[in-house]
Design a protein around this motif. Structure first.
Motif, PDB file in Angstrom:
ATOM      1  N   ASP A 117       6.868   7.388 -12.365  1.00 53.48           N
ATOM      2  CA  ASP A 117       6.994   6.395 -11.299  1.00 53.48           C
ATOM      3  C   ASP A 117       5.647   6.034 -10.679  1.00 53.48           C
ATOM      4  O   ASP A 117       5.594   5.367  -9.640  1.00 53.48           O
ATOM      5  N   GLY A 118       4.559   6.499 -11.313  1.00 46.32           N
ATOM      6  CA  GLY A 118       3.236   6.141 -10.835  1.00 46.32           C
ATOM      7  C   GLY A 118       2.770   6.912  -9.631  1.00 46.32           C
ATOM      8  O   GLY A 118       1.774   6.538  -8.999  1.00 46.32           O
ATOM      9  N   GLU A 119       3.449   7.996  -9.290  1.00 46.99           N
ATOM     10  CA  GLU A 119       3.016   8.820  -8.159  1.00 46.99           C
ATOM     11  C   GLU A 119       2.015   9.863  -8.643  1.00 46.99           C
ATOM     12  O   GLU A 119       2.233  10.509  -9.673  1.00 46.99           O
ATOM     13  N   PRO A 120       0.900  10.029  -7.926  1.00 43.47           N
ATOM     14  CA  PRO A 120      -0.076  11.047  -8.316  1.00 43.47           C
ATOM     15  C   PRO A 120       0.537  12.435  -8.205  1.00 43.47           C
ATOM     16  O   PRO A 120       1.347  12.702  -7.316  1.00 43.47           O
ATOM     17  N   ARG A 121       0.156  13.308  -9.117  1.00 46.79           N
ATOM     18  CA  ARG A 121       0.753  14.647  -9.153  1.00 46.79           C
ATOM     19  C   ARG A 121       0.532  15.402  -7.846  1.00 46.79           C
ATOM     20  O   ARG A 121       1.359  16.205  -7.443  1.00 46.79           O
ATOM     21  N   TRP A 122      -0.598  15.108  -7.171  1.00 43.01           N
ATOM     22  CA  TRP A 122      -0.880  15.853  -5.938  1.00 43.01           C
ATOM     23  C   TRP A 122       0.099  15.493  -4.819  1.00 43.01           C
ATOM     24  O   TRP A 122       0.198  16.194  -3.821  1.00 43.01           O
ATOM     25  N   SER A 123       0.845  14.376  -4.959  1.00 41.54           N
ATOM     26  CA  SER A 123       1.641  13.889  -3.834  1.00 41.54           C
ATOM     27  C   SER A 123       3.137  14.074  -4.024  1.00 41.54           C
ATOM     28  O   SER A 123       3.922  13.629  -3.208  1.00 41.54           O
ATOM     29  N   GLN A 124       3.564  14.741  -5.099  1.00 43.90           N
ATOM     30  CA  GLN A 124       4.990  14.798  -5.393  1.00 43.90           C
ATOM     31  C   GLN A 124       5.802  15.478  -4.294  1.00 43.90           C
ATOM     32  O   GLN A 124       6.965  15.169  -4.086  1.00 43.90           O
ATOM     33  N   ASP A 125       5.207  16.417  -3.594  1.00 45.11           N
ATOM     34  CA  ASP A 125       5.942  17.153  -2.573  1.00 45.11           C
ATOM     35  C   ASP A 125       5.656  16.665  -1.156  1.00 45.11           C
ATOM     36  O   ASP A 125       6.105  17.261  -0.189  1.00 45.11           O
ATOM     37  N   ARG A 126       4.913  15.573  -1.049  1.00 45.92           N
ATOM     38  CA  ARG A 126       4.556  15.076   0.279  1.00 45.92           C
ATOM     39  C   ARG A 126       5.578  14.035   0.741  1.00 45.92           C
ATOM     40  O   ARG A 126       6.075  13.246  -0.048  1.00 45.92           O
ATOM     41  N   TYR A 152       0.847  -1.194   0.000  1.00 47.13           N
ATOM     42  CA  TYR A 152       0.000   0.000   0.000  1.00 47.13           C
ATOM     43  C   TYR A 152       0.887   1.251   0.000  1.00 47.13           C
ATOM     44  O   TYR A 152       1.836   1.344   0.771  1.00 47.13           O
ATOM     45  N   ARG A 153       0.547   2.217  -0.851  1.00 46.51           N
ATOM     46  CA  ARG A 153       1.304   3.464  -0.922  1.00 46.51           C
ATOM     47  C   ARG A 153       0.588   4.546  -0.109  1.00 46.51           C
ATOM     48  O   ARG A 153      -0.616   4.774  -0.298  1.00 46.51           O
ATOM     49  N   ASP A 154       1.329   5.227   0.732  1.00 45.78           N
ATOM     50  CA  ASP A 154       0.737   6.310   1.519  1.00 45.78           C
ATOM     51  C   ASP A 154       0.183   7.421   0.634  1.00 45.78           C
ATOM     52  O   ASP A 154      -0.784   8.104   1.006  1.00 45.78           O
ATOM     53  N   THR A 155       0.767   7.618  -0.535  1.00 45.32           N
ATOM     54  CA  THR A 155       0.317   8.686  -1.430  1.00 45.32           C
ATOM     55  C   THR A 155      -1.030   8.378  -2.069  1.00 45.32           C
ATOM     56  O   THR A 155      -1.609   9.241  -2.736  1.00 45.32           O
ATOM     57  N   PHE A 156      -1.526   7.156  -1.861  1.00 49.15           N
ATOM     58  CA  PHE A 156      -2.847   6.788  -2.372  1.00 49.15           C
ATOM     59  C   PHE A 156      -3.840   6.596  -1.224  1.00 49.15           C
ATOM     60  O   PHE A 156      -4.863   5.925  -1.390  1.00 49.15           O
ATOM     61  N   HIS A 157      -3.535   7.172  -0.083  1.00 45.41           N
ATOM     62  CA  HIS A 157      -4.465   7.118   1.047  1.00 45.41           C
ATOM     63  C   HIS A 157      -5.769   7.829   0.658  1.00 45.41           C
ATOM     64  O   HIS A 157      -5.753   8.821  -0.095  1.00 45.41           O
ATOM     65  N   PRO A 158      -6.912   7.350   1.148  1.00 45.33           N
ATOM     66  CA  PRO A 158      -8.200   7.951   0.765  1.00 45.33           C
ATOM     67  C   PRO A 158      -8.317   9.450   1.051  1.00 45.33           C
ATOM     68  O   PRO A 158      -9.132  10.131   0.413  1.00 45.33           O
ATOM     69  N   ARG A 159      -7.498   9.968   1.958  1.00 43.52           N
ATOM     70  CA  ARG A 159      -7.614  11.410   2.231  1.00 43.52           C
ATOM     71  C   ARG A 159      -7.091  12.241   1.063  1.00 43.52           C
ATOM     72  O   ARG A 159      -7.354  13.450   0.994  1.00 43.52           O
ATOM     73  N   PHE A 160      -6.328  11.621   0.152  1.00 42.20           N
ATOM     74  CA  PHE A 160      -5.795  12.339  -0.999  1.00 42.20           C
ATOM     75  C   PHE A 160      -6.633  12.153  -2.255  1.00 42.20           C
ATOM     76  O   PHE A 160      -6.682  13.030  -3.117  1.00 42.20           O
ATOM     77  N   THR A 161      -7.276  10.999  -2.397  1.00 44.54           N
ATOM     78  CA  THR A 161      -7.951  10.673  -3.658  1.00 44.54           C
ATOM     79  C   THR A 161      -9.193  11.533  -3.857  1.00 44.54           C
ATOM     80  O   THR A 161      -9.821  11.986  -2.883  1.00 44.54           O
ATOM     81  N   TRP A 190     -10.090  11.717 -15.134  1.00 44.62           N
ATOM     82  CA  TRP A 190      -8.850  11.071 -15.566  1.00 44.62           C
ATOM     83  C   TRP A 190      -7.784  11.250 -14.488  1.00 44.62           C
ATOM     84  O   TRP A 190      -7.659  12.307 -13.874  1.00 44.62           O
ATOM     85  N   ALA A 191      -7.001  10.203 -14.255  1.00 43.28           N
ATOM     86  CA  ALA A 191      -5.920  10.260 -13.268  1.00 43.28           C
ATOM     87  C   ALA A 191      -4.646  10.789 -13.916  1.00 43.28           C
ATOM     88  O   ALA A 191      -4.429  10.617 -15.116  1.00 43.28           O
ATOM     89  N   ASP A 192      -3.792  11.411 -13.109  1.00 46.93           N
ATOM     90  CA  ASP A 192      -2.551  12.003 -13.610  1.00 46.93           C
ATOM     91  C   ASP A 192      -1.399  11.542 -12.735  1.00 46.93           C
ATOM     92  O   ASP A 192      -1.354  11.836 -11.542  1.00 46.93           O
TER      93      ASP A 192
END
Length: 465
Positions: free
Chosen positions: A447-456, A388-397, A441-443
């Motif tokens: 490396d499969g990291e969502p754009r919203w999480s790059q700086d987290r 499980y990736r922390d960057t895909f936690h439901p609080r971000f999606t 659409w997802a972005d």
């Protein structure tokens, strides 16, 4: 090619062949021995020409050459003394298909484009790790744990499975119950709390979440190390340019969650499906440990509906031209999709690699008969380890109009958007609930990291910690 779909080889000891007639058959055009001729007849011709070669080797060569006696004869003639000699005539039991590795032409050196080994309506059975790696999106390790370690883990989980439940969800307005039981395991009490209150599955919260057992914790580091080794090998030997796939994570794989499934008897199964990407991200890798009775794990390639061109994306579909005309096109697509069975005995570890969930479907087939296991009886225990990736936690999606975290999916049926990822509502999968029409659409970066999480900051803890 009826023998192609059988686990045991048919013996043709009662067949007699006139050698003069066989020589004449060898000189006939390949079309003269067409698909309408039985595999037994073709094997009889080859056996008469190469009497010192094992029956199983003849069958493997014939299958590798798509049933062409002429092409198979050329391979056998060229191989000559390098082929294994026929063993003494001792009755054989449980004779299984040998490896296909010796029949491959490396880098297409024979000048011909490879054909898919799969055929419509037939199942290709694979046993050797080399064949599994070459023809499927998986790799397999037999005798993964020490015998005592595997047996202790099996006993522990059989006891746990007494209280497993079957999941209930909704498909097309019908409430469906899973045909096997399962439970979800996490590493500690805090993760258990998060899973109960923050993560949704099929539109609902899971009720039965447990902390990993002592023996699961003991083998976790072995699982982690084996999966990372297999990923590195896969990238080096199977992927273009020896590079990871786009959207595949560049970070080490860490098992921090696991579903444990129990299949009680041959009638319990799971149909063709792909695993949920929502918390794993795109191009996930999953490790699967099998304990107890042996079962068949089947895979089938996904082919977009509009695809009528050459498919070279994987060994199973390389060089297939889906021709014009609906009937021909459907048959060719069915050949590429195929059906491959990987046999999973007790203490075998299967790695589903980064191309599996987006490009293939998988299932556990029903079994008409199974060989009881001395500890498990008729049961199979399966642990599917996930990262499980922390960057895909439901609080971000993204949240849909139902105010529910959305689910991540991949376009698999339409060629124009094939492989694109999107977020959608899944609240309607819960019985008694209706979803909304949310779509986005997802972005992701490469490396499969969502754009919203790059700086987290990112953190993943192993189940062994």
């Amino acid at each position: 090619m009826d023998a192609f779909v059988s686990r045991k080889k048919r013996r043709l000891s009662g067949t007699t062949v006139d050698h003069g007639a066989a020589s004449a058959e060898k000189n006939r055009p390949s079309e003269a021995l067409g698909d309408e001729d039985s595999t037994e007849l073709k094997l009889a011709v080859l056996a008469s020409l190469y009497p010192s070669v094992e029956q199983e080797v003849l069958l493997d060569v014939l299958l590798a050459k798509d049933g062409s006696v002429e092409e198979a004869s050329e391979v056998l003639s060229t191989a000559g003394s390098s082929l294994p000699a026929k063993k003494s005539q001792v009755p054989a039991s449980n004779t299984y298909q040998s490896s296909l590795a010796s029949l491959r032409s490396p880098d297409g050196s024979d000048g011909k484009r490879p054909k898919p080994l799969t055929r419509k309506g037939r199942t290709l059975h694979l046993f050797s790790p080399e064949d599994v790696a070459q023809h499927t999106p998986c790799s397999i390790i037999h005798n993964f744990l020490r015998q005592e370690e595997a047996n202790d883990l099996l006993k522990e989980l059989l006891d746990e499975a007494r209280t497993f439940e079957s999941a209930t969800f909704k498909i097309f307005d019908n409430v469906v119950t899973s045909p096997h039981s399962a439970c979800f395991y996490v590493q500690n009490l805090e993760e258990e709390r998060k899973q109960r209150t923050e993560y949704l599955y099929n539109g609902s919260y899971l009720s039965d979440i447990r902390q990993i057992t002592p023996h699961m914790r003991q083998v976790s580091s072995k699982v982690r190390d084996a999966v990372n080794r297999e990923i590195a090998t896969r990238i080096k030997t199977q992927y273009p340019g020896g590079q990871k796939l786009r959207y595949q994570s560049a970070r080490p794989w860490v098992p921090n969650a696991a579903f444990v499934n129990c299949y009680d008897g041959g009638s319990q199964s799971v149909g063709y499906h792909t695993d949920q990407l929502t918390y794993l991200g795109p191009r996930p890798v999953i490790g699967s440990l099998s304990l107890g009775v042996s079962r068949e794990f089947r895979v089938r390639k996904i082919v977009p509906r509009e695809d009528i061109s050459t498919d070279t994306s994987s060994p199973a579909g390389a060089g297939v031209v889906i021709a014009e005309g609906k009937s021909t096109r459907d048959d060719a697509r069915a050949d590429v999709e195929g059906q491959i069975a990987i046999h999973l005995p007790h203490n075998s570890f299967l790695v589903m690699h980064a191309e599996m969930q987006e490009e293939w479907k998988h299932s556990i087939a029903t079994a008409l008969a199974i060989d009881p296991h001395p500890i498990a009886g008729n049961k199979r225990i399966n642990i599917t380890y996930r990262c499980y990736r922390d960057t895909f936690h439901p609080r971000f999606t993204p949240r849909c109009k139902c105010s529910v975290p959305t689910v991540l999916r991949c376009v698999q049926r339409r060629k124009e958007n094939w492989g694109r990822y999107f977020w959608m509502c899944h609240a309607g999968l819960k019985p008694g609930k209706e979803g909304c029409a949310f779509f986005e659409w997802a972005d992701f970066d490469d490396d499969g990291e969502p754009r919203w999480s790059q700086d987290r900051p990112q953190k993943e803890d192993s189940v062994s910690s």
